[in-house]
Design a protein around this motif. Sequence first.
Motif, PDB file in Angstrom:
ATOM      1  N   ALA A 170       0.938  -1.326   0.050  1.00 24.26           N
ATOM      2  CA  ALA A 170       0.031  -0.069   0.042  1.00 24.26           C
ATOM      3  C   ALA A 170       0.860   1.207  -0.027  1.00 24.26           C
ATOM      4  N   GLY A 171       2.072   1.055   0.099  1.00 24.68           N
ATOM      5  CA  GLY A 171       3.010   2.035   0.384  1.00 24.68           C
ATOM      6  C   GLY A 171       3.553   2.768   1.437  1.00 24.68           C
ATOM      7  N   PHE A 172       3.390   2.134   2.573  1.00 29.20           N
ATOM      8  CA  PHE A 172       3.810   2.258   3.759  1.00 29.20           C
ATOM      9  C   PHE A 172       5.269   1.841   3.944  1.00 29.20           C
ATOM     10  N   GLU A 173       6.065   2.713   4.310  1.00 31.11           N
ATOM     11  CA  GLU A 173       7.627   2.376   4.551  1.00 31.11           C
ATOM     12  C   GLU A 173       7.994   2.322   5.758  1.00 31.11           C
ATOM     13  N   GLN A 174       7.273   3.281   6.719  1.00 28.24           N
ATOM     14  CA  GLN A 174       7.584   3.055   8.313  1.00 28.24           C
ATOM     15  C   GLN A 174       6.188   2.526   8.852  1.00 28.24           C
ATOM     16  N   PHE A 175       6.374   1.323   9.270  1.00 29.32           N
ATOM     17  CA  PHE A 175       5.306   0.840  10.199  1.00 29.32           C
ATOM     18  C   PHE A 175       5.810   0.053  11.171  1.00 29.32           C
ATOM     19  N   GLU A 176       4.995  -0.509  12.237  1.00 31.85           N
ATOM     20  CA  GLU A 176       5.303  -1.343  13.318  1.00 31.85           C
ATOM     21  C   GLU A 176       3.991  -1.929  13.774  1.00 31.85           C
ATOM     22  N   ILE A 177       4.058  -3.378  13.847  1.00 26.55           N
ATOM     23  CA  ILE A 177       3.003  -4.195  14.327  1.00 26.55           C
ATOM     24  C   ILE A 177       3.236  -5.019  15.521  1.00 26.55           C
ATOM     25  N   ARG A 178       2.303  -5.031  16.196  1.00 27.30           N
ATOM     26  CA  ARG A 178       2.417  -5.889  17.727  1.00 27.30           C
ATOM     27  C   ARG A 178       1.158  -6.225  17.817  1.00 27.30           C
ATOM     28  N   PRO A 179       1.415  -7.584  18.607  1.00 23.63           N
ATOM     29  CA  PRO A 179       0.155  -8.220  19.301  1.00 23.63           C
ATOM     30  C   PRO A 179      -0.404  -7.437  20.291  1.00 23.63           C
ATOM     31  N   PHE A 180      -1.863  -7.771  20.590  1.00 23.03           N
ATOM     32  CA  PHE A 180      -2.428  -7.122  21.508  1.00 23.03           C
ATOM     33  C   PHE A 180      -3.516  -8.027  22.079  1.00 23.03           C
ATOM     34  N   LEU A 181      -3.651  -8.664  23.290  1.00 20.97           N
ATOM     35  CA  LEU A 181      -4.451  -9.574  23.882  1.00 20.97           C
ATOM     36  C   LEU A 181      -5.637  -8.870  24.574  1.00 20.97           C
ATOM     37  N   LEU A 182      -6.791  -9.415  24.182  1.00 20.58           N
ATOM     38  CA  LEU A 182      -7.999  -8.982  24.639  1.00 20.58           C
ATOM     39  C   LEU A 182      -8.553 -10.127  25.840  1.00 20.58           C
ATOM     40  N   SER A 183      -8.770  -9.802  26.873  1.00 20.16           N
ATOM     41  CA  SER A 183      -9.567 -10.750  28.042  1.00 20.16           C
ATOM     42  C   SER A 183     -10.938 -10.645  27.749  1.00 20.16           C
ATOM     43  N   TYR A 184     -11.854 -11.612  27.431  1.00 16.46           N
ATOM     44  CA  TYR A 184     -13.149 -11.639  27.265  1.00 16.46           C
ATOM     45  C   TYR A 184     -13.589 -12.303  28.655  1.00 16.46           C
ATOM     46  N   THR A 185     -14.476 -11.787  29.337  1.00 14.66           N
ATOM     47  CA  THR A 185     -15.082 -12.339  30.299  1.00 14.66           C
ATOM     48  C   THR A 185     -16.618 -12.528  30.287  1.00 14.66           C
ATOM     49  N   PHE A 186     -17.001 -13.750  30.359  1.00 11.50           N
ATOM     50  CA  PHE A 186     -18.408 -14.313  30.603  1.00 11.50           C
ATOM     51  C   PHE A 186     -19.085 -14.548  31.646  1.00 11.50           C
ATOM     52  N   ASP A 187     -20.285 -13.959  32.166  1.00 11.55           N
ATOM     53  CA  ASP A 187     -20.582 -14.505  33.530  1.00 11.55           C
ATOM     54  C   ASP A 187     -21.002 -16.136  33.693  1.00 11.55           C
ATOM     55  N   ASP A 188     -21.224 -16.675  32.492  1.00 13.49           N
ATOM     56  CA  ASP A 188     -21.834 -17.877  32.707  1.00 13.49           C
ATOM     57  C   ASP A 188     -21.557 -18.654  31.402  1.00 13.49           C
ATOM     58  N   PHE A 189     -21.893 -19.944  31.067  1.00 15.14           N
ATOM     59  CA  PHE A 189     -21.900 -20.477  29.876  1.00 15.14           C
ATOM     60  C   PHE A 189     -23.113 -20.195  28.791  1.00 15.14           C
ATOM     61  N   GLU A 190     -24.238 -20.097  29.384  1.00 19.74           N
ATOM     62  CA  GLU A 190     -25.223 -19.420  28.707  1.00 19.74           C
ATOM     63  C   GLU A 190     -25.114 -18.002  28.094  1.00 19.74           C
ATOM     64  N   THR A 191     -24.399 -17.333  28.711  1.00 18.93           N
ATOM     65  CA  THR A 191     -24.242 -15.948  28.303  1.00 18.93           C
ATOM     66  C   THR A 191     -23.104 -16.133  27.029  1.00 18.93           C
ATOM     67  N   TYR A 192     -21.897 -16.955  27.279  1.00 10.48           N
ATOM     68  CA  TYR A 192     -20.996 -17.253  26.319  1.00 10.48           C
ATOM     69  C   TYR A 192     -21.411 -17.506  25.356  1.00 10.48           C
ATOM     70  N   TRP A 193     -22.588 -18.713  25.140  1.00 18.56           N
ATOM     71  CA  TRP A 193     -23.030 -19.445  24.012  1.00 18.56           C
ATOM     72  C   TRP A 193     -23.798 -18.214  23.301  1.00 18.56           C
ATOM     73  N   ALA A 194     -24.623 -17.676  24.055  1.00 17.41           N
ATOM     74  CA  ALA A 194     -25.474 -16.596  23.133  1.00 17.41           C
ATOM     75  C   ALA A 194     -24.929 -15.608  22.815  1.00 17.41           C
ATOM     76  N   ILE A 195     -24.101 -14.916  23.178  1.00 18.00           N
ATOM     77  CA  ILE A 195     -23.345 -13.855  22.794  1.00 18.00           C
ATOM     78  C   ILE A 195     -22.594 -14.282  21.398  1.00 18.00           C
ATOM     79  N   ASN A 196     -22.077 -15.495  21.383  1.00 16.78           N
ATOM     80  CA  ASN A 196     -21.271 -15.850  20.450  1.00 16.78           C
ATOM     81  C   ASN A 196     -21.895 -16.412  19.178  1.00 16.78           C
ATOM     82  N   THR A 197     -23.182 -17.133  19.375  1.00 12.05           N
ATOM     83  CA  THR A 197     -24.073 -17.785  18.335  1.00 12.05           C
ATOM     84  C   THR A 197     -25.271 -17.079  17.892  1.00 12.05           C
ATOM     85  N   GLU A 198     -25.782 -16.299  18.549  1.00 11.52           N
ATOM     86  CA  GLU A 198     -27.168 -15.427  18.182  1.00 11.52           C
ATOM     87  C   GLU A 198     -26.955 -14.727  16.694  1.00 11.52           C
ATOM     88  N   SER A 199     -25.888 -14.373  16.221  1.00 13.72           N
ATOM     89  CA  SER A 199     -25.362 -13.651  14.962  1.00 13.72           C
ATOM     90  C   SER A 199     -24.124 -13.704  14.829  1.00 13.72           C
TER      91      SER A 199
END
Length: 258
Positions: free
Chosen positions: A181-210
């Motif tokens: 794309a033409g960028f000569e100066q750049f830096e890439i680094r990983p970034f960890l996101l910690s996802y917390t779900f109150d229970d399994f039903e919440t985890y399942w619903a938010i990930n599968t409803e859409s």
Amino acid sequence: MSKSFDRWLPYIQPVAEALISLADLSEGDEILDVAAGTGEPSLTIARRFGSAVRITAVDGAEAMVAVAEEKRRREGLSGITFQPMKAEALAFPSNRFDRVISRFGVMLFDDPLQGLKEMRRVMKPGGKMAIAVWSEFHRIESLHLIWESIMKRLPPEGRPPLPKMADLGPPGKLEALLKTAGFEQFEIRPFLLSYTFDDFETYWAINTESGTLREPLDRFSAEEQEAIKKETSKQVVPFFKEGKIIMQNQALLAAAIA
């Protein structure tokens, strides 16, 4: 779609904060937020800087833009405008913006390379771009766990490709795209996101409803879907900590100079 998207906002807000920091914003900056969805991180920037900066936020989906504009109006935020616009055809003059930001947009562009070329074109010389994309799909634990349960029930020839959200995650791919794309100066680094779900039903619903998992799940009967859910409930046990499910999802942050 915008409503289901907004359910994820609390989970990915740390990425908005990281991008704002990475972009090194200053008073007087003119900022472009590409693929802003329902308004972030533009709204966070507007709350923080007020009229000290000018923000233009664009997204290819008019419904998303409408939701973002309603949020802006409801909060009475100034110095920010939302417009429907595709990243691959930015209707702005070259060398206009001091900063360009995009959170989890680039990998979903119809043409990521053209989108990045456009983002570079509208940046002032010496301007800075800060973007976030998802890492490899197996590093997105909260989705990958269910995805694997689904895939092993499909014949190899019937399995869909990995989700587009992870297209730029493989090692070297984002780097190559930025260079092309033409960028000569750049830096890439990983970034960890910690996802917390109150229970399994919440985890399942938010990930599968859409979203990413809905289409492959819909290939199965209600009984089969229930079996997948039951299997996942067992596989998620190692992720329980102090009564809640905690999973690590990895993103990649990139900062580039025009």
